[in-house]
Motif scaffolding. Structure first.
Motif, PDB file in Angstrom:
ATOM      1  N   ASN A 242      33.218  23.570 -29.480  1.00 56.02           N
ATOM      2  CA  ASN A 242      33.841  22.259 -29.283  1.00 56.02           C
ATOM      3  C   ASN A 242      33.243  21.486 -28.113  1.00 56.02           C
ATOM      4  O   ASN A 242      33.206  20.260 -28.147  1.00 56.02           O
ATOM      5  CB  ASN A 242      35.359  22.412 -29.158  1.00 56.02           C
ATOM      6  N   ILE A 243      32.757  22.199 -27.104  1.00 58.28           N
ATOM      7  CA  ILE A 243      32.069  21.500 -25.998  1.00 58.28           C
ATOM      8  C   ILE A 243      30.795  20.840 -26.541  1.00 58.28           C
ATOM      9  O   ILE A 243      30.501  19.681 -26.265  1.00 58.28           O
ATOM     10  CB  ILE A 243      31.707  22.475 -24.850  1.00 58.28           C
ATOM     11  N   LEU A 245      30.148  20.014 -29.602  1.00 59.25           N
ATOM     12  CA  LEU A 245      30.499  18.933 -30.533  1.00 59.25           C
ATOM     13  C   LEU A 245      30.923  17.666 -29.774  1.00 59.25           C
ATOM     14  O   LEU A 245      30.511  16.556 -30.125  1.00 59.25           O
ATOM     15  CB  LEU A 245      31.621  19.395 -31.472  1.00 59.25           C
ATOM     16  N   GLU A 246      31.709  17.866 -28.726  1.00 61.89           N
ATOM     17  CA  GLU A 246      32.143  16.706 -27.932  1.00 61.89           C
ATOM     18  C   GLU A 246      30.924  16.011 -27.303  1.00 61.89           C
ATOM     19  O   GLU A 246      30.810  14.784 -27.316  1.00 61.89           O
ATOM     20  CB  GLU A 246      33.114  17.176 -26.835  1.00 61.89           C
ATOM     21  N   ALA A 247      29.985  16.822 -26.775  1.00 62.45           N
ATOM     22  CA  ALA A 247      28.772  16.265 -26.160  1.00 62.45           C
ATOM     23  C   ALA A 247      27.949  15.526 -27.211  1.00 62.45           C
ATOM     24  O   ALA A 247      27.402  14.441 -26.959  1.00 62.45           O
ATOM     25  CB  ALA A 247      27.950  17.393 -25.534  1.00 62.45           C
ATOM     26  N   ARG A 249      28.984  14.119 -30.040  1.00 59.64           N
ATOM     27  CA  ARG A 249      29.639  12.873 -30.468  1.00 59.64           C
ATOM     28  C   ARG A 249      29.540  11.793 -29.392  1.00 59.64           C
ATOM     29  O   ARG A 249      29.327  10.622 -29.702  1.00 59.64           O
ATOM     30  CB  ARG A 249      31.105  13.157 -30.798  1.00 59.64           C
ATOM     31  N   ALA A 250      29.675  12.197 -28.141  1.00 62.43           N
ATOM     32  CA  ALA A 250      29.601  11.214 -27.052  1.00 62.43           C
ATOM     33  C   ALA A 250      28.186  10.631 -26.957  1.00 62.43           C
ATOM     34  O   ALA A 250      28.012   9.423 -26.772  1.00 62.43           O
ATOM     35  CB  ALA A 250      30.001  11.869 -25.739  1.00 62.43           C
ATOM     36  N   ILE A 271      28.721  16.148 -20.020  1.00 63.83           N
ATOM     37  CA  ILE A 271      29.881  16.816 -20.631  1.00 63.83           C
ATOM     38  C   ILE A 271      29.702  18.337 -20.590  1.00 63.83           C
ATOM     39  O   ILE A 271      30.612  19.078 -20.231  1.00 63.83           O
ATOM     40  CB  ILE A 271      30.078  16.309 -22.081  1.00 63.83           C
ATOM     41  N   GLU A 349      32.692  19.940 -38.217  1.00 64.98           N
ATOM     42  CA  GLU A 349      33.784  20.836 -37.809  1.00 64.98           C
ATOM     43  C   GLU A 349      33.247  22.263 -37.906  1.00 64.98           C
ATOM     44  O   GLU A 349      32.350  22.543 -38.698  1.00 64.98           O
ATOM     45  CB  GLU A 349      34.991  20.654 -38.744  1.00 64.98           C
TER      46      GLU A 349
END
Ligand code: ZN
Ligand code: ZN
Length: 353
Positions: A242-243, A245-247, A249-250, A271, A349
């Motif tokens: 998830n880290i 994925l967040e990076a 997407r950002a 991130i 996901e």
């Protein structure tokens, strides 16, 4: 419409009267000629392809803006004649491609001064036209459909090499003309190798599996990465995934015309660093893609390249923990007037297989 030939003439360095193009991708890009051999000369008032018997007819049909000649019996005599006819005294050559031996041969045989030139055609290639973008979209669709097709075959007990081969065969069956690069299929502890080529390692329950692969369609590459868990994800695996994925997407959200490559990289890196894994993201965020799987512009931490509409870059942050495993998520996007368009649609996901 300004043709690629005309664009190249506009960016030719002032120190040269013409450029000799030998790099196969540059030759195909500028001329449209897709044969495997040919010497391309482009000057302000000249555009010639010197090739051999096998290719004269094909070159004439494909490269309509160029004079196509059979260089037999002597390549150097034919080149010298073309240079003389074009009044060329200073000839640029691709110094990042011509070997030292080839350079010496050219220097001994040509009647002109050779001037090293790099990046002239590559600079043009960074901005894609609609046709190129459509080929890259098609390549991505082939790669994603292939991945979808083989997902049921990925399970504990099969090897990384088996998964890679299934993926590669599926891409070929779906219309990919070749692989964009050697597929990466890295499982378990090997998934901490950012470029772990498919090995004989047998995939086990609890492994991360990273697949990084691409097809080529009409001469254009795609490049994508997805990471999976075999079985059920542990809390630690979910956290790391998830880290990343967040990076990812950002960083995607930061892509727009005018942003500098290193600043897109920084969005993702900040991130990952804030989560405590900065040291474990040891490569650049992304790179250009086109006829080559790695070309300009760069979206790495040192890149001063300014993104412009039509440029294609990958966004591929990762976290790699030695002896434990790693995750990378990679999409390929084109910069648009307002932001970007993602070639990829495959879910990001966390998928447990
Ligand atoms: Zn990749
Ligand atoms: Zn890549």
């Amino acid at each position: 419409m300004v043709t690629r030939l005309e664009q190249l003439r506009q960016v030719l360095p002032v120190e040269v009267d013409a450029i000799l193009i030998l790099k196969p991708d540059n030759r195909a890009y500028i001329t449209g000629f897709t044969g495997s051999a040919g010497y391309v000369l482009v000057g302000k008032n000249m555009a010639s392809i010197l090739t051999d018997f096998r290719y004269v007819e094909q070159a004439s049909a494909q490269a309509t803006e160029f004079t196509c000649l059979d260089y037999a019996p002597s390549l150097h005599d034919a080149l010298n004649k073309a240079l003389n006819d074009g009044n060329i005294t200073k000839l640029g050559f691709e110094s990042d491609f011509v070997t030292f031996g080839n350079y010496q041969t050219l220097k001994e045989n040509l009647v002109v001064e050779l001037v090293p030139v790099t990046g002239a055609v590559e600079k043009l290639r960074m901005v894609k036209d609609e046709a190129e973008l459509s080929y890259m979209q098609k390549a991505t669709e082939i790669a994603e459909a292939a991945l979808e097709m083989i997902l049921p075959k990925i399970k504990a007990g099969v090897s990384e090499a088996y998964v890679a081969l299934e993926l590669e065969v599926a891409m070929r069956r779906l219309g990919g003309e070749r692989l964009a690069f050697d597929s990466i299929s890295a499982s378990g502890p090997r998934s901490s190798l950012p470029h772990g080529r498919a090995s004989e390692r047998v995939i086990q329950t609890g492994d991360f599996l990273t697949l990084d692969f691409g097809a080529v369609y009409n001469g254009y590459c795609c490049d994508m990465t997805r990471s999976f868990v075999i079985g059920t994800a542990s809390p630690e695996q979910e956290k790391i995934y998830n880290i990343v994925l967040e990076a990812q997407r950002a960083a995607l959200a930061a892509v727009r015309p005018g942003i500098v490559g290193k600043d897109v990289d920084k969005v993702a890196r900040d991130i990952i660093s804030a989560a405590g894994y900065g040291e474990r993201f040891g490569h650049g965020l992304g790179h250009g893609v086109g006829r080559m799987v790695h070309e300009g512009p760069s979206a790495g931490s040192k890149s001063e390249d300014i993104l412009q509409p039509g440029m294609v870059v990958t966004i591929e942050p990762g976290i790699y923990i030695p002896e434990w495993g790693g995750v990378r998520i990679e999409d390929m996007v084109v910069v648009t007037e307002n932001g970007y368009r993602n070639f990829n649609r495959f879910s990001k996901e966390l998928i447990c297989l």
